[in-house]
Design a protein around this motif. Sequence first.
Motif, PDB file in Angstrom:
ATOM      1  N   SER A   2       5.498  -9.463   1.615  1.00  0.00           N
ATOM      2  CA  SER A   2       5.664  -9.849   3.013  1.00  0.00           C
ATOM      3  C   SER A   2       6.960 -10.623   3.228  1.00  0.00           C
ATOM      4  CB  SER A   2       4.468 -10.695   3.461  1.00  0.00           C
ATOM      5  OG  SER A   2       3.262  -9.961   3.343  1.00  0.00           O
ATOM      6  N   ASP A 209       8.105  -3.540   8.953  1.00  0.00           N
ATOM      7  CA  ASP A 209       7.844  -4.938   9.275  1.00  0.00           C
ATOM      8  C   ASP A 209       8.893  -5.411  10.271  1.00  0.00           C
ATOM      9  OD1 ASP A 209       6.051  -6.601   6.838  1.00  0.00           O
ATOM     10  OD2 ASP A 209       6.523  -4.480   6.617  1.00  0.00           O
ATOM     11  N   ARG A 227       3.390  -5.858  11.233  1.00  0.00           N
ATOM     12  CA  ARG A 227       3.490  -4.717  10.316  1.00  0.00           C
ATOM     13  C   ARG A 227       2.802  -3.503  10.924  1.00  0.00           C
ATOM     14  NH1 ARG A 227       1.686  -6.565   4.988  1.00  0.00           N
ATOM     15  NH2 ARG A 227       3.798  -7.403   4.977  1.00  0.00           N
ATOM     16  N   VAL A 238       1.628 -11.233   9.809  1.00  0.00           N
ATOM     17  CA  VAL A 238       1.954 -12.065   8.662  1.00  0.00           C
ATOM     18  C   VAL A 238       2.461 -13.426   9.148  1.00  0.00           C
ATOM     19  CG1 VAL A 238       3.304 -12.274   6.542  1.00  0.00           C
ATOM     20  CG2 VAL A 238       2.581 -10.012   7.339  1.00  0.00           C
ATOM     21  N   ASP A 255      -1.186 -12.673   4.995  1.00  0.00           N
ATOM     22  CA  ASP A 255      -1.347 -11.464   5.800  1.00  0.00           C
ATOM     23  C   ASP A 255      -2.724 -11.446   6.456  1.00  0.00           C
ATOM     24  OD1 ASP A 255       0.965 -11.034   4.424  1.00  0.00           O
ATOM     25  OD2 ASP A 255       0.474  -9.013   3.755  1.00  0.00           O
TER      26      ASP A 255
END
Length: 264
Positions: A2, A209, A227, A238, A255
């Motif tokens: 992430s 993302d 995302r 996230v 997340d």
Amino acid sequence: FSQYHMALGYYNPATAGVSGNLDVVALYRIQWMGWNNAPKNLFATANMPFRFLKKEHGVGVMFSNDNESGGYGSMSVGLQYAYLKKIGKGTLRVGMQLGMLSVSMGGDLTTPVDSAGNPGVDDPAIPTSKVTSKAFDANLGVYYHTDKWYVGAAMTHVMEPEFEEEHAYTFMNRGYNFIGGYNIRFKNSLVELQPSVFVQTNFNTLKADLTARAVYAKKYSAGLSWRMNENRMADAIVLMLGATFGKIEGGYAYDIPLSAVSKG
């Protein structure tokens, strides 16, 4: 990962030495935390710039270990090199990574079943112990950056390495990733905004993302990512936090899945 902005070397070898300093970076990801046999991913790299024959270069070494669910896993080690060229107000970097990729399957963690779901079936295509296979691997990338913005593109598993064992044959798909970001600085303010976008695809699947990070006094950061993938416009949100103390930077990302997996 992430926090892809902290793991550029995992995706693009052209970023070796991009900070201008000796960097040592490690990231660890636990997917679906709390689940049994949940996937875990580790990435570590050391990279730095150097000057040779009056030219600037970047060099690095990387290690990654991915333990997927179901007993599958992969490990990669590689050397990275980046060539630099000043163009306009920025720097163009062209890089490569050469190394070894190992994949494994834990046959001792699997339970073959028949078409009715009854366990204990003897399937010669499924190993009964852990098997491992190795192959040469290569990644390529380009990256252009100025003091305000950056863009990059990379190709992973260029040669689509093949792995063949007594029980199974598989290969690693070639992948592509693209990144772009901007640093927005305000006059008479200690706050910087750093929006970015990161896309990964093998032209069969896609994940993207969209990220917005705010950095205060070059020490503290907070961010939010959206995302999506080829099936869902909203796959996860996230949350990110980070802090810098001297020359040490740390961060945490959590997340929140928006798919059916969140009900598991």
